[in-house]
Write a protein that holds these residues in place. Structure first.
Motif, short mmCIF file in Angstrom:
data_model
loop_
_atom_site.label_atom_id
_atom_site.label_comp_id
_atom_site.label_asym_id
_atom_site.label_seq_id
_atom_site.Cartn_x
_atom_site.Cartn_y
_atom_site.Cartn_z
N GLU A 126 0.80 -1.22 0.00
CA GLU A 126 0.00 0.00 0.00
C GLU A 126 0.83 1.27 0.00
N LYS A 127 2.06 1.21 0.52
CA LYS A 127 2.83 2.44 0.73
C LYS A 127 3.98 2.64 -0.23
N GLY A 128 4.12 1.79 -1.21
CA GLY A 128 5.23 1.92 -2.15
C GLY A 128 5.18 0.81 -3.17
N PRO A 129 6.24 0.64 -3.92
CA PRO A 129 6.26 -0.45 -4.91
C PRO A 129 6.29 -1.81 -4.23
N ALA A 130 5.61 -2.77 -4.82
CA ALA A 130 5.58 -4.13 -4.28
C ALA A 130 6.85 -4.88 -4.67
N ILE A 131 7.42 -4.54 -5.82
CA ILE A 131 8.67 -5.16 -6.26
C ILE A 131 9.70 -4.06 -6.48
N ILE A 132 10.84 -4.23 -5.87
CA ILE A 132 11.96 -3.30 -6.07
C ILE A 132 13.18 -4.14 -6.42
N ASP A 133 13.77 -3.85 -7.58
CA ASP A 133 14.98 -4.56 -8.00
C ASP A 133 16.05 -3.55 -8.32
N GLN A 134 17.07 -3.46 -7.48
CA GLN A 134 18.15 -2.50 -7.68
C GLN A 134 19.17 -2.99 -8.70
N VAL A 135 19.25 -4.30 -8.92
CA VAL A 135 20.21 -4.85 -9.89
C VAL A 135 19.77 -4.49 -11.31
N ASP A 136 18.50 -4.77 -11.63
CA ASP A 136 17.98 -4.47 -12.97
C ASP A 136 17.30 -3.11 -13.03
N ASN A 137 17.32 -2.37 -11.91
CA ASN A 137 16.84 -1.00 -11.83
C ASN A 137 15.38 -0.85 -12.27
N TYR A 138 14.47 -1.54 -11.57
CA TYR A 138 13.05 -1.36 -11.85
C TYR A 138 12.24 -1.55 -10.58
N GLU A 139 11.02 -1.06 -10.63
CA GLU A 139 10.08 -1.29 -9.56
C GLU A 139 8.70 -1.46 -10.17
N GLU A 140 7.86 -2.23 -9.47
CA GLU A 140 6.50 -2.48 -9.93
C GLU A 140 5.55 -2.22 -8.77
N TRP A 141 4.44 -1.62 -9.07
CA TRP A 141 3.45 -1.27 -8.06
C TRP A 141 2.27 -2.22 -8.19
N TRP A 142 1.88 -2.82 -7.08
CA TRP A 142 0.79 -3.81 -7.07
C TRP A 142 -0.11 -3.57 -5.86
N LEU A 143 -1.41 -3.76 -6.08
CA LEU A 143 -2.40 -3.74 -5.01
C LEU A 143 -3.30 -4.96 -5.18
N ASN A 144 -3.42 -5.75 -4.16
CA ASN A 144 -4.31 -6.91 -4.18
C ASN A 144 -4.13 -7.80 -5.41
N GLY A 145 -2.89 -7.99 -5.83
CA GLY A 145 -2.59 -8.89 -6.94
C GLY A 145 -2.77 -8.29 -8.32
N LYS A 146 -3.05 -6.99 -8.39
CA LYS A 146 -3.21 -6.32 -9.69
C LYS A 146 -2.16 -5.22 -9.82
N GLN A 147 -1.49 -5.20 -10.97
CA GLN A 147 -0.47 -4.18 -11.19
C GLN A 147 -1.15 -2.84 -11.42
N VAL A 148 -0.63 -1.79 -10.77
CA VAL A 148 -1.17 -0.44 -10.88
C VAL A 148 -0.04 0.53 -11.14
N SER A 149 -0.40 1.74 -11.52
CA SER A 149 0.61 2.79 -11.69
C SER A 149 0.84 3.45 -10.34
N PRO A 150 2.00 4.08 -10.16
CA PRO A 150 2.25 4.79 -8.89
C PRO A 150 1.18 5.85 -8.61
N GLN A 151 0.64 6.47 -9.65
CA GLN A 151 -0.38 7.51 -9.47
C GLN A 151 -1.67 6.92 -8.90
N GLU A 152 -1.99 5.69 -9.24
CA GLU A 152 -3.21 5.06 -8.75
C GLU A 152 -3.14 4.80 -7.25
N LYS A 153 -1.94 4.74 -6.72
CA LYS A 153 -1.78 4.45 -5.29
C LYS A 153 -1.78 5.73 -4.46
N ALA A 154 -1.67 6.87 -5.11
CA ALA A 154 -1.59 8.14 -4.37
C ALA A 154 -2.95 8.56 -3.85
#
Length: 99
Positions: free
Chosen positions: A71-99
């Motif tokens: 709820e408070k940030g990205p559900a997946i953070i990968d510093q090696v491949d430099n990406y993050e993914e935002w998820w709520l309740n098993g559905k991928q969302v944009s960071p703006q949808e979580k604000a």
């Protein structure tokens, strides 16, 4: 780095077909499971501990009851491949949808 996204909605069993529960180390990753489902946990001070965490902390995944969720940030953070993914309740969302 490898993501565990394919484990959404999948109950995790051990080799003897019993339901997994607790913390396991798999390929250098700490994997936390509650009643067979990937699930974050809390430490003694109330801090959220991700369900999936690399040995170095460079890859983390937040799960709740077997689905990616944070709820408070990205559900997946990968510093090696430099990406993050935002998820709520098993559905991928944009960071703006979580604000």
């Amino acid at each position: 780095m490898k993501s565990f996204k394919s484990f959404q909605h999948q109950r995790i069993l051990l080799e003897d077909n019993t339901i997994a529960h607790g913390e396991y180390i798999v390929d250098g990753m700490a994997v936390r499971i509650k009643d067979g489902w990937l699930d974050d946990s809390m430490d003694e001070e109330g801090n959220l501990i991700p369900a999936i965490e690399s040995e170095t902390g460079s890859h983390i995944e937040h799960w709740r009851n077997g689905v990616l969720h944070c709820e408070k940030g990205p559900a997946i953070i990968d510093q090696v491949d430099n990406y993050e993914e935002w998820w709520l309740n098993g559905k991928q969302v944009s960071p703006q949808e979580k604000a």
